[in-house]
Design a protein around this motif. Structure first.
Motif, PDB file in Angstrom:
ATOM      1  N   ALA A   3       0.765  -1.166  -0.112  1.00 37.97           N
ATOM      2  CA  ALA A   3       0.062  -0.048   0.138  1.00 37.97           C
ATOM      3  C   ALA A   3       1.018   1.167   0.002  1.00 37.97           C
ATOM      4  CB  ALA A   3      -0.954   0.046   1.233  1.00 37.97           C
ATOM      5  N   ASP A   4       0.518   2.134  -0.622  1.00 35.22           N
ATOM      6  CA  ASP A   4       1.085   3.421  -0.474  1.00 35.22           C
ATOM      7  C   ASP A   4       0.291   4.333   0.506  1.00 35.22           C
ATOM      8  OD1 ASP A   4       3.114   3.325  -2.541  1.00 35.22           O
ATOM      9  OD2 ASP A   4       1.580   3.774  -4.285  1.00 35.22           O
ATOM     10  N   PHE A   5       1.248   5.270   1.238  1.00 34.09           N
ATOM     11  CA  PHE A   5       0.733   6.199   2.014  1.00 34.09           C
ATOM     12  C   PHE A   5       1.109   7.573   2.004  1.00 34.09           C
ATOM     13  CE2 PHE A   5       0.657   7.890   6.450  1.00 34.09           C
ATOM     14  CZ  PHE A   5      -0.446   7.729   6.621  1.00 34.09           C
ATOM     15  N   ASP A   6       0.202   8.501   1.972  1.00 35.03           N
ATOM     16  CA  ASP A   6       0.881   9.887   1.753  1.00 35.03           C
ATOM     17  C   ASP A   6       0.848  10.540   3.321  1.00 35.03           C
ATOM     18  OD1 ASP A   6       1.189  12.516   1.165  1.00 35.03           O
ATOM     19  OD2 ASP A   6      -0.578  12.620  -0.333  1.00 35.03           O
ATOM     20  N   LEU A   7       1.815  10.638   3.500  1.00 36.71           N
ATOM     21  CA  LEU A   7       2.341  11.251   4.758  1.00 36.71           C
ATOM     22  C   LEU A   7       1.836  12.742   5.088  1.00 36.71           C
ATOM     23  CD1 LEU A   7       3.329  10.541   7.631  1.00 36.71           C
ATOM     24  CD2 LEU A   7       5.542  11.364   6.907  1.00 36.71           C
ATOM     25  N   LEU A  12      -0.662  17.229   7.237  1.00 33.24           N
ATOM     26  CA  LEU A  12      -1.224  18.764   6.997  1.00 33.24           C
ATOM     27  C   LEU A  12      -2.583  18.667   6.882  1.00 33.24           C
ATOM     28  CD1 LEU A  12       1.316  19.529   4.220  1.00 33.24           C
ATOM     29  CD2 LEU A  12       1.318  20.023   6.519  1.00 33.24           C
ATOM     30  N   HIS A  13      -3.329  17.755   6.671  1.00 29.30           N
ATOM     31  CA  HIS A  13      -4.955  17.743   6.465  1.00 29.30           C
ATOM     32  C   HIS A  13      -5.630  16.620   7.347  1.00 29.30           C
ATOM     33  CE1 HIS A  13      -3.791  20.084   3.241  1.00 29.30           C
ATOM     34  NE2 HIS A  13      -2.975  19.248   2.620  1.00 29.30           N
ATOM     35  N   GLY A  14      -4.896  15.809   8.045  1.00 29.10           N
ATOM     36  CA  GLY A  14      -5.586  14.898   8.834  1.00 29.10           C
ATOM     37  C   GLY A  14      -6.414  13.780   8.230  1.00 29.10           C
ATOM     38  N   ASP A  15      -5.858  13.450   7.021  1.00 27.44           N
ATOM     39  CA  ASP A  15      -6.431  12.684   6.028  1.00 27.44           C
ATOM     40  C   ASP A  15      -6.028  11.354   6.539  1.00 27.44           C
ATOM     41  OD1 ASP A  15      -7.534  10.916   4.190  1.00 27.44           O
ATOM     42  OD2 ASP A  15      -6.496  11.864   2.339  1.00 27.44           O
TER      43      ASP A  15
END
Length: 102
Positions: A3-7, A12-15
């Protein structure tokens, strides 16, 4: 499962929409940082951000907390360096066309 995860999205956005449950012996691979951009001036969070391929200036400003209330929303000044040698300075309107620049 891979899986890819956007830190950035999380910090920054709480996503947390792409959260994945980690199990014992799972491996996290964090690749070396790619191209970077420094954002300074009248923005909420000046700093150095990773430049994702094809990312527009509007997205970078969003990552940096957008412009502050004292910022001039008329023009954007941009300096680029290529291979840390050639410096190119440009200025353009902070309109929809300018914010779509890459």
């Amino acid at each position: 499962m891979i899986a890819d995860f956007d830190l950035y999205a999380l910090l920054l956005h709480g996503d947390k929409s792409k959260d994945v449950r980690l199990l014992p012996e799972d491996v996290l691979y964090i690749p070396p940082v790619g191209p970077q951009v420094a954002i300074a001036g009248s923005v909420g969070n000046p700093g150095i951000y990773e430049l994702r391929e094809g990312e527009a200036i509007a997205n970078l400003l969003d990552d940096a907390g957008n412009t502050s209330t004292i910022a001039s929303n008329a023009r954007i000044s941009l300096e680029r360096t290529s291979e840390r040698q050639v410096r190119q300075a440009m200025e353009f309107a902070a309109d929809a066309t300018g914010l779509r620049r890459r």
